[in-house]
Design an enzyme around this catalytic site. Structure first.
Site, PDB file in Angstrom:
ATOM      1  N   ASN A  39       0.832  -1.198   0.000  1.00 47.33           N
ATOM      2  CA  ASN A  39       0.000   0.000   0.000  1.00 47.33           C
ATOM      3  C   ASN A  39       0.865   1.246   0.000  1.00 47.33           C
ATOM      4  OD1 ASN A  39      -2.663   1.535   0.607  1.00 47.33           O
ATOM      5  ND2 ASN A  39      -1.274   2.220   2.228  1.00 47.33           N
ATOM      6  N   GLU A  40       0.810   2.012  -1.080  1.00 44.68           N
ATOM      7  CA  GLU A  40       1.300   3.389  -1.189  1.00 44.68           C
ATOM      8  C   GLU A  40       2.806   3.571  -1.045  1.00 44.68           C
ATOM      9  OE1 GLU A  40      -2.689   5.944  -0.024  1.00 44.68           O
ATOM     10  OE2 GLU A  40      -1.067   5.839   1.457  1.00 44.68           O
ATOM     11  N   VAL A  41       3.587   2.510  -1.159  1.00 47.20           N
ATOM     12  CA  VAL A  41       5.036   2.690  -1.052  1.00 47.20           C
ATOM     13  C   VAL A  41       5.585   3.319  -2.330  1.00 47.20           C
ATOM     14  CG1 VAL A  41       7.237   1.607  -0.516  1.00 47.20           C
ATOM     15  CG2 VAL A  41       5.136   0.718   0.516  1.00 47.20           C
TER      16      VAL A  41
ATOM     17  N   HIS B   4      -5.172   6.401  -5.856  1.00 43.69           N
ATOM     18  CA  HIS B   4      -5.695   6.849  -4.566  1.00 43.69           C
ATOM     19  C   HIS B   4      -5.834   8.363  -4.671  1.00 43.69           C
ATOM     20  CE1 HIS B   4      -3.796   3.242  -2.163  1.00 43.69           C
ATOM     21  NE2 HIS B   4      -4.542   2.859  -3.195  1.00 43.69           N
TER      22      HIS B   4
ATOM     23  N   SER C 102      -0.256  -0.436  -4.662  1.00 39.51           N
ATOM     24  CA  SER C 102      -1.493   0.336  -4.830  1.00 39.51           C
ATOM     25  C   SER C 102      -1.289   1.697  -4.187  1.00 39.51           C
ATOM     26  CB  SER C 102      -2.681  -0.382  -4.168  1.00 39.51           C
ATOM     27  OG  SER C 102      -3.884   0.314  -4.403  1.00 39.51           O
TER      28      SER C 102
END
Length: 853
Positions: free
Chosen positions: A450-452, A517, A498
């Site tokens: 997530n979001e790295v 996102h 993501s």
């Protein structure tokens, strides 16, 4: 390599199993070690009773050693627990286990750094919360009392020295400690704090522990792979993994759909891998929620030696295809999930663990969560990468209810080491969980983190980090994890992060590719209309959200009336997003105005959240097929808090959850204003076209009709269309605060499929009339109905019960002038109708606004 078609970027995979449980026969014995556990803080002498599975925090609470971690500001006083070492012990007698050739001690989950001793022999050093640990122990077992001791080392102290010696520090945005130690430890990231959750860095035996005895051989895994699926036949390959301690002939068999498939094999000492072909004639398919039945078949896989069935696994399987398609188009590239050869718009949200202390979550809790998602017309849940790989019951229930799962690996908002030991640890973690979960038809895809990638590109990490940090990132997320997925779940799609464009040439925020996102609304305080901008409209929107407070009843579980102010220490402690309470108030001033009393403030905060998400989701669905997925942040909470959740910690529905049931409805009527014109859209998820009637009315709040229309249409399958456009030229702009547009879609029989309202000014500018609501309480065959009506329009009717426990099937709804609406009310105990009526409390935006004048 992943099973991809490079020219169209299609990843195709098939899946069948739902759940499995081992039948323990004469040759297999399982002995749960769950009684007589005690624990002690290292260096102290008093042993206290412990619950297994459990955590040190919940054990301290049960023994009265600490106050409720969720109450008031108690969280801040409990941070010492993470700095201590803890010891757990129990004694047991093995019974008949010593008569088996092999005996293993199995830990399904140890949190996290643990040395295990059996009768003073050190048998295991565990260092990953997400792995299963299995140790042969027969040689150390006694036929009398045995002692099992587990020393849990502090997750903080364990890695502190490594952090201190690093010259360049890894980022970990949500680790609520000055030293970002969480990145070294394979443990639930949210334990270290997040912008919706407290910091409780737990230790303990968080999953079952047991002894397993076996003789000649045992099944270690059964993987059913679907090789092809048509209306005529499903062809399956059943892959057995068998561990044997001697060479022996054996028989593998599968019972499926009233057929038995048998294969003779010769087992050799060690691990054996064998395959068996099976098929289903005229298969019934597994469908996501809203598109058909998630049909499941019963399966039994058996291992027989001689005339004896020595091991077996029971399963339910679902037959379906899932494809992730990324097809080039005139704008960029699509991101679509196809099920059974049909594109499906994904509707749902992101889930987090249901409790800060996961062992407290029961199957009933999961059942309520998944059923609430189903009731809200969701068909997908994203299991977010900062929590846990969920318990088996979660996926079983998703299978049964037709809820697809986007599964993150447990990495979120942090950079991670790339040394050999860390990567090897992650590899085994991934293998364990892929093998455990790959058999679920609900599992749609694997996602690396997530979001790295987003953080590296857009949060300043790239500019502040040495180049080798990115090389380590690629080792983990571009090499190791996709390789493990390809080896152990080759039919399933891997998404590297993501959000990502899945293209080395494009950034994570490029809305023309991959998933996005979007957090301009909320974090950047952009207006709700920003959801409608092209740059914020992705091909698949996997995160966006808006906060609200829970109900007053929930706040009373952690606060006293003296704390009922968003600036109080307690309310600030239960708001983990910096500036979050201020941000809610700022948006409230913009769209609603700020009520003077606390309960009304909570109510309006929930309306604010629901309207924000309604704006986003309806736009995403209108944009189909450009946009093919909308997963809001977030579905649930892990403690009572102000957050982005639609379900609070206790499972109470906020306004968002009620709204979601409408804006995720399989058929949706939605309106978009373009200056003096309103376009009325009809969106259908159905697989076939249907005939509908569209009625729309231009109404005043007192019930007068300025204009109306009725027309019949064929609503296309799986499509978004503009059916009509309405001119607003007849309404002077100064009068638009007193009008609204009401649209209804009905089927051929006249049943309402969807209705919606569009207002022409912000809520704070609406000239809502005062009106009293008429209430009747009726007893009917399907329960108690509360009948509501009003002579004037009522906005966001909110029903609660004051001294009776119960809930309403619908809430936060609008009521047109002269309309009568019945709402089912469920109570825990039988209550006289008059008594129930006395306890019904009604709040409306009309009333709240009248107090603000």
């Amino acid at each position: 390599m992943l099973n991809t078609v490079k020219n169209t970027c299609i990843a195709i995979f098939y899946l069948v199993i739902v759940s499995s449980c081992t039948e323990q026969g004469a040759d297999i014995m399982k002995f749960q070690i769950e009684d007589n556990w005690q624990f002690v803080q290292e260096g102290k002498e008093e042993w206290l009773a412990a619950q297994v599975p459990g955590t040190v925090h919940t054990d301290l609470l049960a023994n009265g050693e600490i106050e409720d971690p969720f109450y008031g500001t108690n969280e801040h006083n409990l941070q010492w627990i993470e700095e201590e070492d803890w010891v757990y012990r129990t004694t047991f007698e093995p019974g008949g286990l010593l008569g088996y050739s092999e005996v293993e001690l199995v830990f399904e989950g140890l949190d996290t750094y643990a040395e295990v001793y059996l009768n003073d022999e050190r048998i295991l050093n565990a260092y990953n919360m997400f792995r299963e640990w299995r140790v042969p122990v027969k040689k150390w077992l006694k036929d009398s009392e045995n002692e099992l001791v587990i020393n849990f080392r502090s997750p903080m102290k364990e890695v502190a020295a490594r952090y201190d010696t690093m010259t360049a520090k890894y980022f970990a945005s949500n680790d609520r400690h000055e030293k970002k130690l969480s990145i070294f430890t394979r443990k639930a990231p949210y334990h270290y704090g997040w912008d919706w959750g407290p910091r409780f860095v737990t230790s303990g035996i968080w999953k079952p522990v047991y002894l397993q005895g076996w003789n000649t051989a045992k099944l270690t895994d059964v993987h059913i792979q679907q090789r092809s699926l048509s209306d005529e036949q499903a062809d399956l390959e059943v892959v057995f993994e068998v561990e044997a301690n001697q060479e022996t002939p054996a028989v593998l068999s599968v019972e499926l759909d009233n057929n038995i498939y048998i294969q003779d094999i010769m087992l050799k000492p060690g691990n054996n891998r064998e395959t068996l072909a099976a098929n289903v004639a005229s298969p019934k398919r597994w469908w996501p929620n809203g598109l058909g039945e998630p049909y499941l078949y019963e399966v039994k896989a058996k291992l027989t030696i001689g005339s004896k069935e020595v091991d077996a696994q029971q399963m339910k399987i679902g037959l379906r295809t899932v494809e992730v398609k990324q097809l080039p188009d005139s704008v960029g590239r699509s991101f679509e999930i196809w099920v059974n050869d049909e594109p499906v718009f994904m509707k749902g949200g992101n889930s987090i663990p249901m409790d800060s202390f996961v062992p407290r979550v029961t199957r009933d809790d999961y059942k309520r969560l998944i059923e609430d998602c189903k009731k809200a017309n969701m068909n997908m849940i994203r299991v977010w990468g900062g929590g846990i790989y969920e318990q088996d019951a979660f996926y079983d229930l998703c299978d049964e209810n037709g809820i697809l799962v986007w599964q993150d690996f447990m990495f979120a908002c942090s950079l991670y080491p790339g040394d050999t030991a860390f990567l090897e640890n992650v590899k085994h973690e991934a293998i364990d969980n892929i093998k455990r979960l790959r058999n679920h038809p609900s599992l749609a895809l694997w996602c690396g983190n997530n979001e790295v990638e987003e953080a590296w590109q857009h949060w300043g990490w790239k500019e502040q980090s040495p180049a080798y940090f990115w090389e380590e990132y690629k080792k983990l997320f571009h090499e190791l994890l996709p390789e493990v997925v390809a080896n152990y779940d080759p039919q399933r799609y891997y998404h590297r992060s993501s959000p990502t464009s899945n293209d080395s040439l494009n950034m994570p925020r490029d809305s023309r590719y991959g998933d996005i996102h979007y957090w301009g609304v909320w974090h950047m305080e952009e207006p709700f209309d920003s959801f409608l901008e092209d740059k914020n409209t992705g091909r698949f929107v996997s995160e966006y959200g808006f906060q609200s407070f829970p109900s007053l009843a929930t706040i009373k579980t952690f606060a006293t009336p003296g704390d009922f102010d968003i600036t109080s220490e307690v309310m600030q402690s239960h708001q983990k997003n910096v500036g979050g309470n201020r941000r809610i108030k700022n948006y409230m001033e913009r769209y609603y105005g700020v009520p003077g009393d606390f309960e009304s403030f909570l109510y309006v905060s929930q309306l604010l959240q629901a309207e924000a998400m309604k704006t986003a989701v309806e736009h995403h669905r209108r944009m189909m097929p450009y946009t093919m997925g909308s997963l809001y942040w977030q579905i649930n909470d892990c403690w009572p808090v102000a957050s982005w959740a639609g379900l609070d910690y206790y499972g109470n529905w906020k306004a968002l959850q009620y709204y979601a049931r409408d804006f995720f409805n399989p058929v949706l009527v939605s309106m978009k204003q373009e200056k003096d014109r309103v376009d009325i859209y009809a969106i259908s998820d159905h697989r076939t076209a249907q005939n509908v009637t569209l009625d729309w009315f231009l109404l005043t709040f007192t019930g007068d009709t300025l204009k109306q229309s009725t027309n019949k249409y064929e609503l296309g399958a799986n499509k978004s269309d503009i059916l009509e456009s309405v001119s607003l030229s007849e309404i002077p702009k100064q009068d638009r605060a007193t009008y609204f547009l009401y649209a209804v879609l009905r089927d051929q029989a006249g049943n309402k499929l969807s209705d919606n309202r569009l207002f022409f000014v912000e809520n704070k500018e609406l000239d809502l009339p005062p009106s009293e609501i008429e209430i009747e309480v009726l007893e009917k065959a399907n329960g108690i109905h509360v009948s509501l009506s009003s002579s004037a329009f009522l906005k966001n009717v909110y029903l609660t019960l004051e001294e009776v426990e119960g809930k309403f099937e619908d809430n936060f709804f609008d009521l047109n002038a002269g309309e009568r609406r019945e709402v089912v009310c469920s109570t825990g105990e039988k209550v006289a109708l008059e008594e129930l009526k006395k306890n019904i409390k009604v709040l409306t935006l009309n009333e709240v606004k009248s107090k603000m004048k």
